[in-house]
Design a protein around this motif. Structure first.
Motif, PDB file in Angstrom:
ATOM      1  N   ALA A  46      40.914  42.147  38.429  1.00 57.35           N
ATOM      2  CA  ALA A  46      40.118  43.216  37.825  1.00 57.35           C
ATOM      3  C   ALA A  46      38.806  43.445  38.573  1.00 57.35           C
ATOM      4  CB  ALA A  46      39.833  42.873  36.360  1.00 57.35           C
ATOM      5  N   LEU A  47      38.208  42.377  39.109  1.00 54.44           N
ATOM      6  CA  LEU A  47      36.892  42.499  39.748  1.00 54.44           C
ATOM      7  C   LEU A  47      36.959  42.460  41.269  1.00 54.44           C
ATOM      8  CD1 LEU A  47      34.817  40.189  37.365  1.00 54.44           C
ATOM      9  CD2 LEU A  47      35.147  42.667  37.241  1.00 54.44           C
ATOM     10  N   GLY A  48      38.102  42.110  41.830  1.00 54.68           N
ATOM     11  CA  GLY A  48      38.238  42.079  43.280  1.00 54.68           C
ATOM     12  C   GLY A  48      37.481  40.960  43.945  1.00 54.68           C
ATOM     13  N   GLY A  71      30.221  41.315  48.190  1.00 59.06           N
ATOM     14  CA  GLY A  71      29.316  42.013  47.281  1.00 59.06           C
ATOM     15  C   GLY A  71      28.985  41.261  46.019  1.00 59.06           C
ATOM     16  N   ALA A  72      29.495  40.050  45.849  1.00 56.74           N
ATOM     17  CA  ALA A  72      29.237  39.247  44.651  1.00 56.74           C
ATOM     18  C   ALA A  72      28.363  38.048  45.013  1.00 56.74           C
ATOM     19  CB  ALA A  72      30.546  38.782  44.025  1.00 56.74           C
ATOM     20  N   THR A  73      27.542  37.616  44.068  1.00 58.97           N
ATOM     21  CA  THR A  73      26.681  36.446  44.252  1.00 58.97           C
ATOM     22  C   THR A  73      27.223  35.310  43.391  1.00 58.97           C
ATOM     23  OG1 THR A  73      24.747  37.868  44.630  1.00 58.97           O
ATOM     24  CG2 THR A  73      24.335  35.568  44.090  1.00 58.97           C
ATOM     25  N   PHE A  74      27.558  34.185  44.037  1.00 60.03           N
ATOM     26  CA  PHE A  74      28.119  33.021  43.352  1.00 60.03           C
ATOM     27  C   PHE A  74      27.056  31.912  43.310  1.00 60.03           C
ATOM     28  CE2 PHE A  74      31.612  35.415  44.987  1.00 60.03           C
ATOM     29  CZ  PHE A  74      32.652  35.259  44.089  1.00 60.03           C
ATOM     30  N   LYS A  98      29.605  43.643  40.405  1.00 53.96           N
ATOM     31  CA  LYS A  98      29.848  44.979  39.837  1.00 53.96           C
ATOM     32  C   LYS A  98      29.128  45.183  38.514  1.00 53.96           C
ATOM     33  CE  LYS A  98      34.330  45.521  42.128  1.00 53.96           C
ATOM     34  NZ  LYS A  98      35.766  45.791  41.988  1.00 53.96           N
ATOM     35  N   GLY A  99      27.899  44.705  38.431  1.00 49.99           N
ATOM     36  CA  GLY A  99      27.107  44.884  37.216  1.00 49.99           C
ATOM     37  C   GLY A  99      27.485  43.974  36.079  1.00 49.99           C
TER      38      GLY A  99
END
Length: 317
Positions: A46-48, A71-74, A98-99
């Motif tokens: 769902a979030l890629g 594009g994601a912060t872990f 993604k917000g």
């Protein structure tokens, strides 16, 4: 378990994702608590993004715990869990993508439930706001644990220095101090881990682009630093109390041994006299003497009193 927090909703909403599952449009937080593989795959589709495995979450290298990808912060932190039963640490991963805020955990953490219940009142309208609010709740929970532990340490301090141990001895006191030290040490570990997470969180695009979020983050960093210093002081204080308790135990033991030593010295001369006259040799002058028995008793009493008087004169008794 896959829990969702939707904008304005009171608490978590549990879902069972299907193959084509997607979070509702008003979702701000997806909480994966001990997720199954199907739940992980549904969120990833769902979030890629590719979510970290429990093994990756447990690694200590910063590159495995704090990174940005697609594009994601872990961000993974080691948090205190089961503080009442027996403190332990549990890795928890926070993902801004993604917000949305996505969390992955394998322990029941009270701060998560508390924040989920009060988030609607705080008007957490985005994943970034949810992340900062959740971190606030975690820091508050750690502060509460330190405060509760400090109260127990203060009670132990009064017991050690203002009154003697009760019938149970010092064993319950030492057990309480050992537990307090364990909780404080684990709390400090969590705070240090959170400090690293907060420093890295400033690099997240969602936080760097919002001055208000940046100010909130700096406030959290200041709180974590203050609590870390407090935890270090409390740990030192507990170590001092443990040493003091052990010192008092040694003093009591030395006092008991001293009493036995004095009693042994007092009864040694009478025992010697009684042993001499208990040999019953035929040619012992006192055996046929009328006053031999009273004389032996008087010698034994005198030999016991002389050491007592000597010890009192020296201040040993």
């Amino acid at each position: 378990m896959l829990n969702l927090l939707r904008r304005g909703a009171p608490g978590f909403e549990t879902q069972s994702p299907a193959a084509a599952w997607a979070p509702p449009p008003d979702t701000i937080w997806i909480d994966l608590k001990s997720p199954t593989r199907d739940e992980e795959l549904a969120v990833e589709r769902a979030l890629g993004v590719e979510l970290p495995t429990p093994e990756e979450m447990a690694q200590l290298e910063p590159s495995s715990r704090l990174y940005q990808d697609n594009g994601a912060t872990f961000m993974t932190a080691t948090l205190l869990a089961r503080s009442a039963e027996g403190p332990t640490t549990a890795p928890v991963t926070f993902v801004l993508v993604k917000g949305l805020l996505v969390t992955i955990r394998y322990e029941e953490l009270r701060a998560f439930t508390v924040f989920a219940e009060r988030a609607p009142q705080a008007e957490a309208g985005s994943g970034t706001a949810a992340l900062l609010g959740l971190l606030d709740a975690i820091v508050e929970r750690l502060a509460e644990i330190l405060e509760e532990t400090a109260e127990g340490v203060e009670t132990a301090s009064k017991t050690i220095f203002r009154q003697r141990a009760q019938d149970g001895g010092y064993q319950p006191l030492l057990a309480e101090l050992a537990r307090a030290q364990s909780v404080t040490s684990t709390t400090r570990t969590s705070l240090v881990s959170l400090a690293r997470l907060l420093s890295f969180a400033a690099l997240a695009r969602e936080i760097a682009a919002d001055p208000e979020c940046g100010a909130h983050l700096k406030s959290l960093q200041s709180d974590v630093q203050s609590l870390t210093e407090h935890a270090s002081f409390q740990s030192t204080h507990i170590s001092f109390l443990l040493d003091a308790a052990l010192g008092l135990i040694n003093i009591e033991q030395n006092g008991i041994i001293k009493i036995f030593s004095v009693m042994a010295v007092i009864f040694m001369p009478p025992t010697l006299v009684a042993s001499v006259y208990g040999m019953n040799f035929h040619h012992m002058p006192e055996l046929s003497w009328t006053f031999g028995y009273p004389m032996a008793l008087c010698v034994m009493v005198a030999s016991a009193l002389l050491p007592v008087l000597w010890f009192k004169h020296r201040g040993w008794f």
